[in-house]
Design a protein around this motif. Sequence first.
Motif, PDB file in Angstrom:
ATOM      1  N   ARG A  58      -7.368   6.291  -4.548  1.00 14.10           N
ATOM      2  CA  ARG A  58      -7.919   5.544  -3.416  1.00 14.10           C
ATOM      3  C   ARG A  58      -7.831   4.047  -3.696  1.00 14.10           C
ATOM      4  O   ARG A  58      -8.119   3.592  -4.806  1.00 14.10           O
ATOM      5  N   ARG A 113      -9.668   2.250   8.747  1.00 12.09           N
ATOM      6  CA  ARG A 113     -10.691   1.212   8.857  1.00 12.09           C
ATOM      7  C   ARG A 113     -11.379   1.375  10.208  1.00 12.09           C
ATOM      8  O   ARG A 113     -10.762   1.171  11.253  1.00 12.09           O
ATOM      9  N   TRP A 116       0.819  -1.218   0.000  1.00 11.08           N
ATOM     10  CA  TRP A 116       0.000   0.000   0.000  1.00 11.08           C
ATOM     11  C   TRP A 116       0.845   1.257   0.000  1.00 11.08           C
ATOM     12  O   TRP A 116       0.485   2.256  -0.632  1.00 11.08           O
ATOM     13  N   ARG A 119      -9.033   0.341  -1.930  1.00 14.83           N
ATOM     14  CA  ARG A 119      -9.868  -0.303  -0.916  1.00 14.83           C
ATOM     15  C   ARG A 119      -9.535  -1.786  -0.877  1.00 14.83           C
ATOM     16  O   ARG A 119      -9.609  -2.473  -1.905  1.00 14.83           O
ATOM     17  N   GLN A 120      -9.155  -2.262   0.305  1.00 17.75           N
ATOM     18  CA  GLN A 120      -8.789  -3.671   0.458  1.00 17.75           C
ATOM     19  C   GLN A 120      -8.849  -4.055   1.928  1.00 17.75           C
ATOM     20  O   GLN A 120      -8.465  -3.267   2.795  1.00 17.75           O
ATOM     21  N   ALA A 152      -8.950  -6.233  -4.224  1.00 16.43           N
ATOM     22  CA  ALA A 152      -8.632  -4.810  -4.077  1.00 16.43           C
ATOM     23  C   ALA A 152      -9.320  -4.028  -5.185  1.00 16.43           C
ATOM     24  O   ALA A 152      -9.497  -4.521  -6.299  1.00 16.43           O
ATOM     25  N   HIS A 153      -9.708  -2.795  -4.843  1.00 18.22           N
ATOM     26  CA  HIS A 153     -10.319  -1.913  -5.831  1.00 18.22           C
ATOM     27  C   HIS A 153      -9.564  -0.592  -5.846  1.00 18.22           C
ATOM     28  O   HIS A 153      -9.354   0.019  -4.797  1.00 18.22           O
ATOM     29  N   TRP A 182      -9.983  -1.713   4.566  1.00 23.68           N
ATOM     30  CA  TRP A 182      -9.265  -0.450   4.714  1.00 23.68           C
ATOM     31  C   TRP A 182      -9.507   0.424   3.487  1.00 23.68           C
ATOM     32  O   TRP A 182      -9.556  -0.070   2.357  1.00 23.68           O
ATOM     33  N   ASN A 183      -9.624   1.729   3.713  1.00 22.86           N
ATOM     34  CA  ASN A 183      -9.630   2.735   2.653  1.00 22.86           C
ATOM     35  C   ASN A 183      -8.309   3.483   2.725  1.00 22.86           C
ATOM     36  O   ASN A 183      -7.992   4.081   3.756  1.00 22.86           O
ATOM     37  N   ASP A 209      -6.142   6.453   1.018  1.00 22.29           N
ATOM     38  CA  ASP A 209      -6.144   7.602   0.117  1.00 22.29           C
ATOM     39  C   ASP A 209      -4.723   8.078  -0.113  1.00 22.29           C
ATOM     40  O   ASP A 209      -3.929   8.193   0.828  1.00 22.29           O
TER      41      ASP A 209
END
Length: 220
Positions: free
Chosen positions: A172, A203, A146, A174-175, A160-161, A178-179, A181
């Motif tokens: 951003r 998170r 990350w 997301r996984q 993951a996105h 967790w977010n 940024d």
Amino acid sequence: MRTVAVVARVLSALACVALLAACATRPPSAPALPALGAAELARAEAMQADRARALAAVTVWGFTGRASITSGDRGGSGRIEWRQRGGSFEVALAAPVTRQGWRLSVDAGGARVEGLEGGPRTGPDGQQLLYEATGLEVPVGALGAWLRGLPADEAIYGPAHLDFGADLLPARLRQAGWNIDFRGWLEAGDSGRALPLRIDARRGDAGVRLVVDDWGGAGP
């Protein structure tokens, strides 16, 4: 009671650092994401694939900077150093004035945390060991990816996105609940390895904020 005393001593040492004190009490608002067209999104995804390939070739890297870590009403901030060598890494957080803090080392043999009252502690999992020692929830196993704007191993952390910004770099991620940024980037230059300069991960009531001052061994 001894564990509570250890946690209190570490957190009081870190909380005295004013450099990122505001981060420990007020989470930042999430940045707005642009609406990318199909062509822009395809270009962003292609750029990200190129970044991932370039970064995969860099197995020894590190950074220094500033961190703020919160977990509910607990938190602390200070100087952070991260050193990665393949799948092994070492991360240290210390108050710049008192130099009190902790150091976590993780390799194939397990994890070890040092700098706490009562001597070093060891365990099989770095995140769990750090939580037991300090009460802070830090996703250390995923942070290695990350931190560089990459998803962590999906076989371990799940799908993951990625959302991209107007600069077509990750905005951003997301996984695993967790977010993350990304709020600033070090330009890629000729290497193709653009790297984040500000990372905010959250998170629930757990959060990690990082400001990178120097990408040693990993920059353009």
